[in-house]
Write a protein that holds these residues in place. Structure first.
Motif, PDB file in Angstrom:
ATOM      1  N   THR A 203    -130.832 -78.986 -14.572  1.00  0.00           N
ATOM      2  CA  THR A 203    -130.146 -80.254 -14.838  1.00  0.00           C
ATOM      3  C   THR A 203    -130.370 -80.728 -16.271  1.00  0.00           C
ATOM      4  O   THR A 203    -129.606 -81.543 -16.780  1.00  0.00           O
ATOM      5  CB  THR A 203    -130.653 -81.332 -13.865  1.00  0.00           C
ATOM      6  N   SER A 204    -131.386 -80.197 -16.935  1.00  0.00           N
ATOM      7  CA  SER A 204    -131.679 -80.598 -18.314  1.00  0.00           C
ATOM      8  C   SER A 204    -130.916 -79.763 -19.339  1.00  0.00           C
ATOM      9  O   SER A 204    -131.092 -79.951 -20.545  1.00  0.00           O
ATOM     10  CB  SER A 204    -133.184 -80.488 -18.579  1.00  0.00           C
ATOM     11  N   GLY A 205    -130.085 -78.829 -18.861  1.00  0.00           N
ATOM     12  CA  GLY A 205    -129.315 -78.017 -19.788  1.00  0.00           C
ATOM     13  C   GLY A 205    -130.037 -76.779 -20.268  1.00  0.00           C
ATOM     14  O   GLY A 205    -129.717 -76.238 -21.328  1.00  0.00           O
ATOM     15  N   HIS A 206    -130.998 -76.303 -19.482  1.00  0.00           N
ATOM     16  CA  HIS A 206    -131.719 -75.073 -19.811  1.00  0.00           C
ATOM     17  C   HIS A 206    -131.185 -73.954 -18.922  1.00  0.00           C
ATOM     18  O   HIS A 206    -131.049 -74.120 -17.710  1.00  0.00           O
ATOM     19  CB  HIS A 206    -133.218 -75.267 -19.577  1.00  0.00           C
ATOM     20  N   VAL A 207    -130.868 -72.819 -19.507  1.00  0.00           N
ATOM     21  CA  VAL A 207    -130.319 -71.676 -18.772  1.00  0.00           C
ATOM     22  C   VAL A 207    -131.263 -70.492 -18.949  1.00  0.00           C
ATOM     23  O   VAL A 207    -131.666 -70.183 -20.079  1.00  0.00           O
ATOM     24  CB  VAL A 207    -128.905 -71.316 -19.281  1.00  0.00           C
ATOM     25  N   SER A 208    -131.606 -69.819 -17.855  1.00  0.00           N
ATOM     26  CA  SER A 208    -132.562 -68.714 -17.982  1.00  0.00           C
ATOM     27  C   SER A 208    -132.456 -67.753 -16.815  1.00  0.00           C
ATOM     28  O   SER A 208    -132.061 -68.119 -15.706  1.00  0.00           O
ATOM     29  CB  SER A 208    -134.002 -69.253 -18.046  1.00  0.00           C
ATOM     30  N   CYS A 209    -132.823 -66.500 -17.075  1.00  0.00           N
ATOM     31  CA  CYS A 209    -133.019 -65.525 -16.008  1.00  0.00           C
ATOM     32  C   CYS A 209    -134.362 -65.824 -15.362  1.00  0.00           C
ATOM     33  O   CYS A 209    -135.372 -65.997 -16.058  1.00  0.00           O
ATOM     34  CB  CYS A 209    -133.007 -64.102 -16.572  1.00  0.00           C
ATOM     35  N   ARG A 210    -134.390 -65.862 -14.025  1.00  0.00           N
ATOM     36  CA  ARG A 210    -135.642 -66.214 -13.346  1.00  0.00           C
ATOM     37  C   ARG A 210    -136.684 -65.117 -13.436  1.00  0.00           C
ATOM     38  O   ARG A 210    -137.846 -65.341 -13.082  1.00  0.00           O
ATOM     39  CB  ARG A 210    -135.362 -66.529 -11.864  1.00  0.00           C
ATOM     40  N   PHE A 211    -136.297 -63.936 -13.909  1.00  0.00           N
ATOM     41  CA  PHE A 211    -137.283 -62.871 -14.109  1.00  0.00           C
ATOM     42  C   PHE A 211    -137.759 -62.957 -15.557  1.00  0.00           C
ATOM     43  O   PHE A 211    -137.083 -62.532 -16.487  1.00  0.00           O
ATOM     44  CB  PHE A 211    -136.677 -61.499 -13.819  1.00  0.00           C
ATOM     45  N   ARG A 212    -138.924 -63.528 -15.739  1.00  0.00           N
ATOM     46  CA  ARG A 212    -139.417 -63.899 -17.060  1.00  0.00           C
ATOM     47  C   ARG A 212    -139.444 -62.750 -18.075  1.00  0.00           C
ATOM     48  O   ARG A 212    -139.122 -62.953 -19.259  1.00  0.00           O
ATOM     49  CB  ARG A 212    -140.809 -64.529 -16.933  1.00  0.00           C
ATOM     50  N   PRO A 213    -139.831 -61.510 -17.694  1.00  0.00           N
ATOM     51  CA  PRO A 213    -139.887 -60.434 -18.699  1.00  0.00           C
ATOM     52  C   PRO A 213    -138.555 -60.126 -19.384  1.00  0.00           C
ATOM     53  O   PRO A 213    -138.547 -59.498 -20.445  1.00  0.00           O
ATOM     54  CB  PRO A 213    -140.388 -59.228 -17.899  1.00  0.00           C
ATOM     55  N   HIS A 214    -137.449 -60.551 -18.819  1.00  0.00           N
ATOM     56  CA  HIS A 214    -136.162 -60.318 -19.478  1.00  0.00           C
ATOM     57  C   HIS A 214    -135.967 -61.226 -20.692  1.00  0.00           C
ATOM     58  O   HIS A 214    -135.027 -61.034 -21.466  1.00  0.00           O
ATOM     59  CB  HIS A 214    -135.015 -60.496 -18.483  1.00  0.00           C
ATOM     60  N   GLN A 215    -136.833 -62.222 -20.842  1.00  0.00           N
ATOM     61  CA  GLN A 215    -136.846 -63.100 -22.020  1.00  0.00           C
ATOM     62  C   GLN A 215    -135.470 -63.713 -22.292  1.00  0.00           C
ATOM     63  O   GLN A 215    -135.072 -63.897 -23.444  1.00  0.00           O
ATOM     64  CB  GLN A 215    -137.340 -62.341 -23.253  1.00  0.00           C
ATOM     65  N   ALA A 216    -134.750 -63.998 -21.241  1.00  0.00           N
ATOM     66  CA  ALA A 216    -133.418 -64.592 -21.373  1.00  0.00           C
ATOM     67  C   ALA A 216    -133.515 -66.091 -21.110  1.00  0.00           C
ATOM     68  O   ALA A 216    -133.402 -66.552 -19.973  1.00  0.00           O
ATOM     69  CB  ALA A 216    -132.446 -63.931 -20.403  1.00  0.00           C
ATOM     70  N   THR A 217    -133.760 -66.867 -22.153  1.00  0.00           N
ATOM     71  CA  THR A 217    -133.880 -68.315 -22.045  1.00  0.00           C
ATOM     72  C   THR A 217    -133.016 -68.965 -23.124  1.00  0.00           C
ATOM     73  O   THR A 217    -133.051 -68.551 -24.292  1.00  0.00           O
ATOM     74  CB  THR A 217    -135.335 -68.767 -22.207  1.00  0.00           C
TER      75      THR A 217
END
Length: 371
Positions: A203-217
Motif C-alpha cells: 500500500t506504500s507503493g513498494h513493489v518486490s519479489c517475495r524471494f529476497r535473493p532475487h533482489q527485485a525491489t
C-alpha cells in the motif's frame, strides 16, 4: 534447550500457518480457529507450562525473532520474524520458513487444506510430485519439456500460455489462476525479472519479489499523465513495463516457491553448461533422478551429475540431505548462497558441495582442455 531441524519442523510450520491465518483474519472466518489449532501444536512441542499458552500470545511472538522464544541451533531460523509491522508475512518467511515446512496432519483430515496455500500444508516433495504426476508416465523428454515449461511460464497472458503449452504437446500440468489482489496496482502487475512470477505491491507503493535473493525491489512511480513505472532500488535489475491484469494468470504460490524458484537456477546452470563446445548437458534426466547430467558430446557416460539445492538455511539443507541423500556426484548451491560453502562442508563432509559458478568453471576448463 536447543532442538534438531527435524523436531523444529512442526512448530515452525505451525507458526507460519498461524502467521498466515492472522494476515487474512478479516477475510477468512476459519483463520481464528487455525490460530487456536496451531497454538495447540506449539504448546505440545514445548510441553506443559512452557511456550505460548493462548492464541493472542502466539500472535505477539510471531512479531519477534523465532530464536527469542523457540530455541534453535540454526542462526538463519533464529533470526526469522514471521509477521511484519503490517501484520503480513515477511519476505524471509518465504525463504527461510519454507526450508522447514512439513505436512503437520499427515494421515488426518486437515481443516486448513481447503483454504491455506499449499506450501504451508505440504512438503516441497509433495507439491512437486502433484505438479508432475501427469508427466511421469510419459517419456524422459516429455518430463523435461513439461518441467521446463512450468519454470519458464509461471505467469502471463492466459491465451499465450495455453498456446505455448499446446505447441509443446503438453497436458495441463497445474492450475493457473488470476493475478492475486496483493500483486496488482490499478489493473496492472509486474513479473519479477528473475522468476517471472508477479511481484507483491504494498500500500506504500513498494513493489518486490517475495524471494529476497532475487533482489527485485522497486519504488512505484506514478506521475500524472504517465504510465506507472518502477524505479529500481540499489542493486535491483530493470523491471520492465507493467502488464495488464485483465486476461493474465499465474501458478499458485506453492508451485512458485517449490518448483519455479529452484528451477530458475537449474535451468540457468544447464543452459550455461550446454553451450560449452564438446559438452552436452541433460536437464532432469531419468525424470529427475538428479537435476543435471553432463557428458562429452560424443560419449554416453556421465562426467558430472549435479543436484541443485536452494535453501536459506544450511542447517536445514544438511538435515534434508541426511534424511534423503542425493544421488548426484555434486551438490550445487546458487551463487547467492556462496557464503554457505564452509558450513555445508562441515555439516556434510562426505558430499561434494560447489556453487553454480564453481562447477561451471570446472566443466568449462575441461571442455577447453579437450579441444
Amino acid at each position: 534447550m536447543t532442538t534438531t531441524p527435524t523436531a523444529l519442523a512442526r512448530p515452525v510450520t505451525a507458526a507460519i500457518r498461524a502467521g498466515y491465518a492472522w494476515s487474512v483474519r478479516r477475510e477468512k472466518q476459519q483463520a481464528w480457529l487455525e490460530i487456536a489449532r496451531m497454538t495447540g501444536v506449539i504448546m505440545r512441542h514445548f510441553g506443559p507450562g512452557q511456550g505460548p499458552v493462548a492464541p493472542a500470545e502466539l500472535v505477539n511472538l510471531l512479531h519477534q525473532p523465532l530464536g527469542t522464544w523457540l530455541p534453535t541451533d540454526d542462526p538463519a531460523l533464529a533470526g526469522l520474524v514471521i509477521l511484519g509491522d503490517d501484520g503480513q508475512l515477511t519476505d524471509d518467511t518465504y525463504g527461510i520458513g519454507c526450508d522447514y515446512t512439513v505436512d503437520l496432519l499427515a494421515g488426518q483430515e486437515d481443516p486448513g487444506r481447503t483454504w491455506l496455500p499449499r506450501w504451508r500444508t505440504h512438503r516441497a516433495e509433495q507439491v512437486e510430485q502433484e505438479a508432475f504426476k501427469r508427466l511421469v508416465s510419459g517419456s524422459d523428454e516429455d518430463y523435461t519439456t513439461g518441467r521446463r515449461f512450468l519454470v519458464e511460464n509461471p505467469a502471463g497472458a492466459q491465451d499465450a500460455i495455453l498456446d505455448r503449452q499446446t505447441a509443446l504437446g503438453l497436458p495441463p500440468l497445474v492450475e493457473f489462476s488470476p493475478i492475486p489482489q496483493d500483486r496488482q496496482w490499478q489493473g496492472r502487475w509486474w513479473p519479477c525479472p528473475t522468476c517471472k512470477w508477479p511481484m507483491a505491491v504494498s500500500t506504500s507503493g513498494h513493489v518486490s519479489c517475495r524471494f529476497r535473493p532475487h533482489q527485485a525491489t522497486y519504488t512505484l512511480l506514478n506521475g500524472a499523465g504517465r504510465s506507472p513505472r518502477l524505479q529500481p532500488d540499489d542493486g535491483a535489475p530493470s523491471a520492465g513495463r507493467a502488464r495488464l491484469v485483465d486476461g493474465a494468470v499465474c501458478v499458485a504460490e506453492s508451485i512458485w516457491r517449490y518448483v519455479v524458484v529452484p528451477g530458475v537456477v537449474e535451468i540457468r546452470l544447464h543452459d550455461r553448461i550446454n553451450a560449452l563446445p564438446g559438452i552436452t548437458a541433460h536437464l532432469y534426466p531419468g525424470k529427475d533422478r538428479f537435476d543435471i547430467g553432463v557428458r562429452k558430446a560424443s560419449e554416453q557416460e556421465w562426467l558430472f551429475t549435479l543436484d541443485v539445492k536452494d535453501f536459506a538455511s544450511p542447517v536445514a539443507l544438511a538435515a534434508k540431505i541426511n534424511e534423503r541423500p542425493i544421488s548426484a556426484g555434486h551438490l550445487v548451491i546458487p551463487d547467492y548462497r556462496r557464503d554457505q560453502l564452509l558450513e555445508l562442508g562441515r555439516l556434510l563432509p562426505a558430499v561434494k558441495v560447489v556453487t553454480e559458478t564453481q562447477i561451471y568453471r570446472r566443466i568449462s576448463r575441461m571442455a577447453k582442455e579437450e579441444q
